[in-house]
Design a protein around this motif. Structure first.
Motif: not given
Length: 450
Positions: A164-181
């Motif tokens: 996405y963009f913050i103040n017109g500049n490209l921004t990248i973020e990563n999240k991780c999720f864990h499940s046992q189903t």
């Protein structure tokens, strides 16, 4: 077992529902539950696992045929390159399998061609794309990608990569999720939990001066009537009901052949009984010779009676061909692309109109693909620190859908001139006349080929 697999696959997709995704992003997203369900349906259809596929009904593969035909026509003799030699080598390598991936994009409505650093790239299908919002140009300005990895028997890890963009500049973020189903995305966890993701910076990381997305986005040129959003729609969405009817009609035709196998009625005592089930079953194909007949039911029963019903396959074939022609019209293909070209009783004007219809649809696909490839090239240039290096992007398509017909007609004219083709054959092919009408027409001395 097959039904069990379908239920598992549907359950696996439910973990990416609208409510869950909204909670992860922290705001409303464009991708609705209606679109998630539609993408799920298109994916099942493309895989030959539509909801109506069961028992004796099998997929005719019409969905795959539609996507393959559009992809082949859109990419035939396509010429695309980058002026920078090093960048072009990377570019050409990563679009080498464009045909097979655009087929999936046509089926599911959209796809993303995303660089993975300097030299690699990946195609991301619509079932792994989360459009959060779109700009006025119809391209996503906030989007997320899902990568699911199963570790062992019960551990599921999902990486949520957002651009996405913050103040017109490209921004990248990563999240991780864990499940046992497979039915739940689970709880947040560290990217280090998965070895391949351990070196990914969770961010958010902002790139000053990068005011465009770092990937190419393709969307089918079809109005979204699912939820009215800018999300892409399958190229065969308008023909879903017709494809269902065609698959069912194909099953009727198969049953006509199977039920029409010749047999001779004999007493049940002449048949072998299956010891495990206790049933008297009939053999198939050339082994199917006898059928049980209970002589004790009446004294006047015939000792032997042939079973050879009248075949109705021609009627079923005509019905199937008609469904295929309706599908061709609905999705924008030309007559004969799916249906038997020998069965297409159309005039030359109607055939030309269908060619123009297909040409218009393919041209629209090519225009959207052009934008996708141009943006992908910019993404590659960005990751290779060459975005402002002055490279040039080139991509050209041809109009073979229309020119091929004229070339074929010219060749037929030459064949008539040299005697390799009869004039009545030419009229039958290009004027839509019957053989009798064409032969009568050529008796006119003033007849000329137009």
């Amino acid at each position: 077992m097959f039904e069990g697999f379908k239920r598992f696959w549907k359950g696996f997709m439910q973990m990416f529902g609208y409510t869950t995704l909204k909670q992860i992003v922290g705001k409303d997203i464009t991708l609705s539950d209606k679109m998630i369900d539609a993408i799920n349906e298109w994916k099942q259809m493309m895989n030959g696992q539509a909801d109506w596929i069961a028992d004796s009904i099998v997929s005719l593969g019409i969905e795959e045929g539609i996507c393959r035909e559009f992809a082949d026509c859109a990419l035939v003799e396509m010429e695309t390159s980058l002026s920078n030699e090093r960048l072009d080598r990377i570019y050409q390598k990563n679009i080498s399998n464009l045909n097979e991936n655009i087929q999936e994009g046509l089926a599911l409505g959209s796809f993303v061609l995303k660089p993975l650093g300097e030299a690699a790239a990946e195609f991301v299908s619509a079932d792994k794309i989360i459009p959060i919002s779109f700009g006025d140009d119809g391209k996503p300005n906030d989007i997320a990608f899902l990568t699911v990895k199963k570790v062992g028997d019960v551990d599921y890890f999902t990486r949520f990569e957002r651009h996405y963009f913050i103040n017109g500049n490209l921004t990248i973020e990563n999240k991780c999720f864990h499940s046992q189903t497979s039915r739940d995305i689970g709880l947040p966890c560290s990217l280090e939990a998965v070895e391949e993701w351990a070196n990914i910076d969770p961010g958010p990381v902002t790139y000053p001066g990068m005011n465009r997305m770092d990937f190419g986005y393709y969307r089918n040129p079809i109005k979204n009537r699912i939820d009215g959003s800018a999300c892409g729609v399958s190229v065969y969405e308008s023909a879903v009901d017709l494809i269902r009817k065609a698959d069912i009609q194909g099953a009727r035709l198969d049953w006509e052949y199977e039920s029409g196998e010749r047999a001779i009625h004999v007493d049940n005592k002449a048949l072998k009984q299956d010891k495990s089930t206790g049933r008297f079953s009939m053999e198939k194909l050339k082994k199917r010779l006898y059928r049980g007949l209970n002589l004790e039911a009446g004294k006047d029963q015939e000792l032997l009676k042939e079973y050879s019903p009248e075949m109705r396959d021609e009627a079923f074939k005509r019905g199937l061909e008609e469904y295929k022609r309706e599908i061709e019209f609905s999705v924008g293909l030309a007559y004969g692309d799916l249906s038997d070209v020998q069965e297409v009783a159309k005039t030359a004007t109607e055939i030309k109109t269908s060619k123009n219809r297909k040409y218009n649809r393919v041209t629209a696909i090519q225009n959207n693909l052009y934008d996708c490839l141009e943006d992908f090239a910019a993404g590659l240039a960005f990751y290779n620190s060459m975005l402002n290096s002055g490279y040039e992007f080139s991509c050209k398509f041809n109009d073979s859908i229309l020119t091929d017909e004229e070339t074929e007609r010219q060749q037929d004219r030459a064949d008539v001139s040299m005697g390799a083709m009869q004039l009545w054959e030419y009229r039958k092919k290009w004027y839509g006349e019957t053989e009798e009408q064409a032969k009568v027409a050529v008796q006119n001395p003033a007849e000329v080929i137009e």
